[in-house]
Design an enzyme around this catalytic site. Structure first.
Site, PDB file in Angstrom:
ATOM      1  N   GLY A 148     -23.335   3.611  -3.555  1.00  0.00           N
ATOM      2  CA  GLY A 148     -22.311   4.213  -4.423  1.00  0.00           C
ATOM      3  C   GLY A 148     -21.970   3.268  -5.556  1.00  0.00           C
ATOM      4  O   GLY A 148     -22.810   2.476  -6.019  1.00  0.00           O
TER       5      GLY A 148
ATOM      6  N   GLY B 172     -25.562   2.341   1.671  1.00  0.00           N
ATOM      7  CA  GLY B 172     -24.575   2.923   0.754  1.00  0.00           C
ATOM      8  C   GLY B 172     -24.820   2.472  -0.677  1.00  0.00           C
ATOM      9  O   GLY B 172     -24.625   1.306  -1.015  1.00  0.00           O
TER      10      GLY B 172
ATOM     11  N   LYS C 203       0.860  -1.169   0.000  1.00  0.00           N
ATOM     12  CA  LYS C 203       0.000   0.000   0.000  1.00  0.00           C
ATOM     13  C   LYS C 203       0.901   1.226   0.000  1.00  0.00           C
ATOM     14  O   LYS C 203       2.065   1.161   0.418  1.00  0.00           O
ATOM     15  CB  LYS C 203      -0.874   0.001   1.262  1.00  0.00           C
TER      16      LYS C 203
ATOM     17  N   VAL D  56     -20.263   0.579  -5.712  1.00  0.00           N
ATOM     18  CA  VAL D  56     -20.458  -0.850  -5.447  1.00  0.00           C
ATOM     19  C   VAL D  56     -21.901  -1.143  -5.028  1.00  0.00           C
ATOM     20  O   VAL D  56     -22.531  -2.071  -5.555  1.00  0.00           O
ATOM     21  CB  VAL D  56     -19.488  -1.353  -4.344  1.00  0.00           C
TER      22      VAL D  56
HETATM   23  P1  NAD Z   1     -18.613   5.225  -3.115  1.00  0.00           P
HETATM   24  O1  NAD Z   1     -17.949   6.423  -2.559  1.00  0.00           O
HETATM   25  O2  NAD Z   1     -18.869   5.152  -4.581  1.00  0.00           O
HETATM   26  O3  NAD Z   1     -20.020   5.001  -2.393  1.00  0.00           O
HETATM   27  C1  NAD Z   1     -20.243   5.175  -1.029  1.00  0.00           C
HETATM   28  C2  NAD Z   1     -21.724   5.476  -0.858  1.00  0.00           C
HETATM   29  O4  NAD Z   1     -21.960   5.566   0.538  1.00  0.00           O
HETATM   30  C3  NAD Z   1     -22.134   6.815  -1.479  1.00  0.00           C
HETATM   31  O5  NAD Z   1     -23.345   6.664  -2.195  1.00  0.00           O
HETATM   32  C4  NAD Z   1     -22.311   7.726  -0.270  1.00  0.00           C
HETATM   33  O6  NAD Z   1     -23.293   8.714  -0.473  1.00  0.00           O
HETATM   34  C5  NAD Z   1     -22.736   6.735   0.780  1.00  0.00           C
HETATM   35  N1  NAD Z   1     -22.460   7.185   2.140  1.00  0.00           N
HETATM   36  C6  NAD Z   1     -21.371   7.826   2.604  1.00  0.00           C
HETATM   37  N2  NAD Z   1     -21.514   8.105   3.913  1.00  0.00           N
HETATM   38  C7  NAD Z   1     -22.701   7.616   4.271  1.00  0.00           C
HETATM   39  C8  NAD Z   1     -23.425   7.578   5.495  1.00  0.00           C
HETATM   40  N3  NAD Z   1     -22.917   8.111   6.611  1.00  0.00           N
HETATM   41  N4  NAD Z   1     -24.623   6.971   5.502  1.00  0.00           N
HETATM   42  C9  NAD Z   1     -25.148   6.454   4.371  1.00  0.00           C
HETATM   43  N5  NAD Z   1     -24.530   6.451   3.201  1.00  0.00           N
HETATM   44  C10 NAD Z   1     -23.317   7.020   3.150  1.00  0.00           C
HETATM   45  O7  NAD Z   1     -17.741   3.992  -2.616  1.00  0.00           O
HETATM   46  P2  NAD Z   1     -17.697   2.523  -3.225  1.00  0.00           P
HETATM   47  O8  NAD Z   1     -16.579   2.455  -4.199  1.00  0.00           O
HETATM   48  O9  NAD Z   1     -19.076   2.107  -3.608  1.00  0.00           O
HETATM   49  O10 NAD Z   1     -17.222   1.695  -1.947  1.00  0.00           O
HETATM   50  C11 NAD Z   1     -18.118   1.409  -0.902  1.00  0.00           C
HETATM   51  C12 NAD Z   1     -17.384   0.716   0.226  1.00  0.00           C
HETATM   52  O11 NAD Z   1     -16.787  -0.490  -0.265  1.00  0.00           O
HETATM   53  C13 NAD Z   1     -16.236   1.525   0.827  1.00  0.00           C
HETATM   54  O12 NAD Z   1     -16.139   1.212   2.183  1.00  0.00           O
HETATM   55  C14 NAD Z   1     -15.019   1.001   0.083  1.00  0.00           C
HETATM   56  O13 NAD Z   1     -13.841   1.152   0.843  1.00  0.00           O
HETATM   57  C15 NAD Z   1     -15.380  -0.465  -0.042  1.00  0.00           C
HETATM   58  N6  NAD Z   1     -14.712  -1.140  -1.159  1.00  0.00           N
HETATM   59  C16 NAD Z   1     -14.875  -0.682  -2.417  1.00  0.00           C
HETATM   60  C17 NAD Z   1     -14.236  -1.335  -3.474  1.00  0.00           C
HETATM   61  C18 NAD Z   1     -14.411  -0.873  -4.899  1.00  0.00           C
HETATM   62  O14 NAD Z   1     -14.046  -1.626  -5.812  1.00  0.00           O
HETATM   63  N7  NAD Z   1     -14.966   0.295  -5.139  1.00  0.00           N
HETATM   64  C19 NAD Z   1     -13.443  -2.466  -3.222  1.00  0.00           C
HETATM   65  C20 NAD Z   1     -13.308  -2.908  -1.900  1.00  0.00           C
HETATM   66  C21 NAD Z   1     -13.956  -2.226  -0.884  1.00  0.00           C
END
Ligand code: NAD
Length: 350
Positions: free
Chosen positions: A181, A179, A79, A183
């Site tokens: 987002g 959430g 990392k 994913v």
């Molecule tokens: P993202 O930023 O696209 O989505 C996060 C979502 O959570 C957003 O819609 C945001 O509005 C919402 N959110 C934030 N704070 C909030 C709260 N307090 N209450 C309710 N909703 C809230 O992120 P992502 O890429 O979809 O990732 C989501 C999670 O999965 C993260 O924890 C990330 O570390 C983990 N993750 C993602 C990946 C990836 O490939 N993107 C891989 C492994 C782990």
């Protein structure tokens, strides 16, 4: 560029880089490379102190060793952190300098996106190193890991349902997604396609409206997402959704979601087990993205191979669930043990 190797017990190589011209200050940490180059994202963040950044990169790189081992990709754990505000201080020059820092490690570390780093930043790094991945090629292969993370979470959730509910079909099964987002929304799409009944929460009204209109999802407040009367709770926002408040009131029989560090305290997997709640360890179920990045980096990104590797997430989870039952131990502990059996074995040849 100046570099200084830091003496960190238990980590294979931790290097502090500074570059006056581009204002880069960064640490690259490789926890273990028994299985191959340390693969893990680069995070750009304004840390309060050097120690904060060092602790973050140590913790995250160690996590990647475990995640990559159970993702069955030929990579160790690494990392990087860059000490800068991603909005006001990060520059293309700084990311190019980061590329030089990565290159100086001669393939020991392979970088990708993490918070504060965009695809454009990876492109800047790649001006000076090949050891950075996560950019789609001309044929549309690789790139954005989120759809693959979502696919892996969906398959992992099915494995959890098979173990806990006796069927891997999610048709009619109620799932609460916290959430929506990159994913969470893609996961909602898979689940809706299979006939699951969705309850959703987010702070983004637009995302909620999409889930309501497209998937017929019921909307609840983020504070209530964990305590819905559902079979599955899928944390897909920030870490810590299983905390001292929610752990007492979670109704779900299964916790299976994408968020990192879902358990606020490491010992909570034992509490969940006592309560009869099946927890799919977060770093195992959300490995789809890094699996795709790993395949992309190796030039091995073809759909059949990749989806085979993503489907394997379900098999690994099933193994964890069965062993947790056989040994009457929490799933998180079993996952760590299984990962250690892989990366601490004589694994250079694996
Ligand atoms: P993202 O930023 O696209 O989505 C996060 C979502 O959570 C957003 O819609 C945001 O509005 C919402 N959110 C934030 N704070 C909030 C709260 N307090 N209450 C309710 N909703 C809230 O992120 P992502 O890429 O979809 O990732 C989501 C999670 O999965 C993260 O924890 C990330 O570390 C983990 N993750 C993602 C990946 C990836 O490939 N993107 C891989 C492994 C782990």
């Amino acid at each position: 560029m100046e570099s200084r190797v830091l003496d960190v017990e238990g980590w294979e190589k931790v290097v502090h880089f500074t570059d006056k011209e581009s204002q880069l200050e960064a640490i690259i940490s490789v926890h273990n490379s028994n299985l191959g180059s340390g693969l893990g994202g680069c995070r750009v963040r304004k840390y309060a102190s050097f120690e904060d950044g060092l602790n973050d990169v140590k913790r995250l790189s160690r996590g990647m060793t475990y995640k990559n081992a159970l993702g069955h990709i030929p990579f160790g754990g690494g990392k990087a952190v860059v000490f800068a505000d991603p909005y006001s201080e990060k520059t293309p020059d700084m990311m190019q300098a980061m590329g030089r820092a990565i290159e100086s490690l001669d393939g020991l570390y392979v970088s990708a996106q993490d918070s504060g780093v965009t695809t454009d930043d990876i492109r800047e790094m790649r001006k000076n190193t090949k050891n950075a991945a996560g950019v789609e090629d001309e044929q549309g292969r690789g790139g954005n890991p989120s759809p693959f993370t979502a696919y892996g979470v969906w398959k992992g959730m099915k494995a959890a349902a098979a173990h806990k509910l006796g069927t891997d079909s999610l048709d009619g099964v109620r799932v609460s997604i916290l959430g929506l987002g990159a994913v969470g929304m893609a996961l909602a799409d898979h689940l809706h396609g299979e006939g699951a009944k969705l309850v959703v929460a987010d702070i983004n009204d637009k995302a909620l409206a999409i889930a309501r209109d497209k998937y017929g999802a019921e909307i609840v407040s983020p504070d209530d997402a964990a305590v819905q009367d559902v079979e599955v709770f899928a944390p897909c926002a920030l870490g810590g959704s299983v905390n001292e408040t929610t752990i007492e009131t979670i109704q779900a029989k299964i916790i299976a979601g994408a968020a990192n560090n879902q358990l606020l305290q490491p010992g909570y997997d034992a509490v969940l087990r006592e309560k009869g709640i099946l927890y799919a360890p977060d770093y195992v179920i959300n490995a789809g993205g890094v699996i795709s990045i790993g395949h992309e980096f190796l030039g091995d990104w073809n759909k059949e191979k990749l989806f085979g590797a993503l489907d394997n997430i379900a098999d690994v989870l099933t193994q964890i669930f069965q062993r947790a039952d056989a040994e009457d131990r929490p799933t998180g502990i079993i996952a760590d043990k299984l990962a250690e059996e892989i990366f601490l074995a004589d694994s250079k040849a694996a």
